[in-house]
Design a protein around this motif. Structure first.
Motif, short mmCIF file in Angstrom:
data_model
loop_
_atom_site.label_atom_id
_atom_site.label_comp_id
_atom_site.label_asym_id
_atom_site.label_seq_id
_atom_site.Cartn_x
_atom_site.Cartn_y
_atom_site.Cartn_z
N LEU A 1 45.03 41.21 36.06
CA LEU A 1 45.54 42.56 35.82
C LEU A 1 45.29 42.97 34.37
O LEU A 1 44.86 44.10 34.10
CB LEU A 1 47.03 42.62 36.15
CG LEU A 1 47.72 43.96 35.93
CD1 LEU A 1 48.76 44.23 37.01
CD2 LEU A 1 48.39 44.01 34.56
N LYS A 2 45.52 42.06 33.44
CA LYS A 2 45.29 42.37 32.02
C LYS A 2 43.83 42.69 31.76
O LYS A 2 43.51 43.59 30.97
CB LYS A 2 45.73 41.19 31.15
CG LYS A 2 47.24 41.01 31.05
CD LYS A 2 47.56 39.80 30.17
CE LYS A 2 49.06 39.60 30.01
NZ LYS A 2 49.36 38.39 29.20
N VAL A 3 42.93 41.98 32.43
CA VAL A 3 41.50 42.24 32.27
C VAL A 3 41.15 43.63 32.80
O VAL A 3 40.39 44.39 32.17
CB VAL A 3 40.66 41.16 32.98
CG1 VAL A 3 39.19 41.56 33.02
CG2 VAL A 3 40.82 39.82 32.29
N VAL A 4 41.71 43.99 33.95
CA VAL A 4 41.48 45.32 34.53
C VAL A 4 41.95 46.41 33.56
O VAL A 4 41.28 47.42 33.36
CB VAL A 4 42.19 45.46 35.89
CG1 VAL A 4 42.14 46.92 36.38
CG2 VAL A 4 41.55 44.55 36.93
N VAL A 5 43.10 46.18 32.93
CA VAL A 5 43.65 47.15 31.98
C VAL A 5 42.75 47.28 30.75
O VAL A 5 42.38 48.39 30.34
CB VAL A 5 45.08 46.75 31.55
CG1 VAL A 5 45.56 47.62 30.38
CG2 VAL A 5 46.03 46.87 32.72
N THR A 6 42.38 46.17 30.15
CA THR A 6 41.64 46.21 28.88
C THR A 6 40.19 46.64 29.05
O THR A 6 39.59 47.15 28.10
CB THR A 6 41.68 44.84 28.19
OG1 THR A 6 41.16 43.83 29.07
CG2 THR A 6 43.10 44.47 27.81
N THR A 7 39.62 46.46 30.24
CA THR A 7 38.22 46.82 30.45
C THR A 7 38.05 48.18 31.09
O THR A 7 36.92 48.63 31.29
CB THR A 7 37.50 45.76 31.32
OG1 THR A 7 38.16 45.66 32.60
CG2 THR A 7 37.50 44.41 30.64
N ASN A 8 39.14 48.87 31.41
CA ASN A 8 39.03 50.18 32.04
C ASN A 8 38.45 51.18 31.05
O ASN A 8 39.02 51.43 29.98
CB ASN A 8 40.41 50.65 32.52
CG ASN A 8 40.32 51.96 33.28
OD1 ASN A 8 40.44 53.03 32.71
ND2 ASN A 8 40.10 51.87 34.58
N ALA A 9 37.31 51.76 31.39
CA ALA A 9 36.57 52.62 30.46
C ALA A 9 37.37 53.85 30.04
O ALA A 9 37.23 54.34 28.92
CB ALA A 9 35.25 53.05 31.09
N LYS A 10 38.20 54.37 30.93
CA LYS A 10 38.96 55.57 30.62
C LYS A 10 40.36 55.27 30.07
O LYS A 10 41.14 56.18 29.85
CB LYS A 10 39.06 56.46 31.86
CG LYS A 10 37.71 57.04 32.27
CD LYS A 10 37.86 58.23 33.17
CE LYS A 10 36.52 58.91 33.41
NZ LYS A 10 36.65 60.17 34.16
N LYS A 11 40.65 53.99 29.85
CA LYS A 11 41.94 53.58 29.27
C LYS A 11 43.10 54.18 30.05
O LYS A 11 44.03 54.76 29.49
CB LYS A 11 42.02 53.98 27.79
CG LYS A 11 40.86 53.47 26.95
CD LYS A 11 40.79 51.96 26.95
CE LYS A 11 39.62 51.43 26.14
NZ LYS A 11 39.44 49.96 26.28
N ARG A 12 43.05 54.01 31.37
CA ARG A 12 44.05 54.62 32.25
C ARG A 12 45.42 53.94 32.19
O ARG A 12 46.41 54.51 32.64
CB ARG A 12 43.56 54.59 33.70
CG ARG A 12 42.41 55.53 34.01
CD ARG A 12 42.15 55.57 35.51
NE ARG A 12 41.14 56.55 35.86
CZ ARG A 12 39.87 56.25 36.10
NH1 ARG A 12 39.47 54.99 36.01
NH2 ARG A 12 39.01 57.19 36.42
N PHE A 13 45.46 52.71 31.67
CA PHE A 13 46.70 51.94 31.72
C PHE A 13 47.12 51.45 30.34
O PHE A 13 46.29 51.30 29.44
CB PHE A 13 46.53 50.73 32.64
CG PHE A 13 45.92 51.05 33.97
CD1 PHE A 13 46.65 51.71 34.95
CD2 PHE A 13 44.60 50.71 34.26
CE1 PHE A 13 46.09 52.03 36.18
CE2 PHE A 13 44.03 51.01 35.48
CZ PHE A 13 44.78 51.67 36.44
N ALA A 14 48.43 51.19 30.20
CA ALA A 14 48.97 50.60 28.98
C ALA A 14 49.93 49.49 29.36
O ALA A 14 50.57 49.54 30.42
CB ALA A 14 49.69 51.66 28.15
N LEU A 15 50.02 48.49 28.50
CA LEU A 15 50.92 47.36 28.70
C LEU A 15 51.89 47.25 27.53
O LEU A 15 51.55 47.62 26.40
CB LEU A 15 50.13 46.05 28.80
CG LEU A 15 49.24 45.84 30.03
CD1 LEU A 15 48.30 44.67 29.80
CD2 LEU A 15 50.09 45.62 31.28
#
Length: 211
Positions: free
Chosen positions: A65-79
């Protein structure tokens, strides 16, 4: 038979795209329906998200999940982590009434405007005809109307579809002077809730450019 053959030939989306899309759905629109507790800032516990049937069936781990967040090109998520508990949220794009702008976004003032010289909404020629007929932009079931800080050719990360070919430039100063709220998300998207109807009148369009 032909339909089944076409279905078999359809390429499955990459695993990380499937995970990202489902996370976007839950964190923007479906938390209540999926039974996930979400606060006014849009935060949910990562463990609660990972325990959902669709995530559990894919055996998605916290690290993935952390990888999906950090590699999302549009920065859709924050932790964020609080008291040893990891939380996640979508940075913008919500339709949930329980998510409040004041808890999710940063409100802009007239003093902020020099930092945001370009605020533009991307659409298409066909959609613009409908915008003209209605007299403005609508948030269309979401909490905000979305604007970017540049054009696709400027490599804008988020806030506009790459398929846009008509661009509505916002008179941000007039919006603020008239009492409309203007916010910016963590990933740089400019967001307006509009008036009491969720509508932004054409009088706030500074310029419309077709490319």
């Amino acid at each position: 038979m032909a339909a089944r053959e076409r279905g078999r030939g359809r390429r499955e989306e990459p695993r990380e795209v499937q995970i990202s899309k489902y996370m976007s759905y839950v964190l923007r629109h479906g938390a209540a329906k999926e039974g996930v507790k979400m606060d006014a800032g849009g935060w949910v516990e990562v463990d609660a998200l990972l325990s959902l049937k669709k995530m559990a069936s894919k055996k998605v781990s916290e690290e993935e999940l952390k990888v999906v967040v950090t590699t999302n090109a549009k920065k859709r998520f924050a932790l964020k982590e609080e008291d040893g508990v990891l939380f996640i949220r979508a940075t913008q794009g919500h339709s949930l009434d329980s998510v409040k702008s004041a808890n999710l976004l940063r409100k802009l003032t007239l003093d902020d405007l020099p930092n945001y010289p370009v605020v533009v909404h991307g659409t298409t020629r066909d959609n613009y005809k409908k915008i003209q007929e209605s007299g403005g932009l609508s948030k269309m079931g979401r909490n905000h109307i979305h604007f970017a800080q540049g054009l696709p050719k400027d490599r804008v990360v988020s806030g506009m579809r790459n398929s846009s070919n008509l661009f509505i430039y916002l008179d941000t100063q007039k919006c603020l002077e008239d009492g409309l709220e203007v916010f910016v998300s963590e990933n740089g998207v400019i967001l307006l809730p509009g008036d009491e109807r969720g509508f932004l009148d054409v009088k706030y369009f500074r310029e419309v450019v077709e490319e």
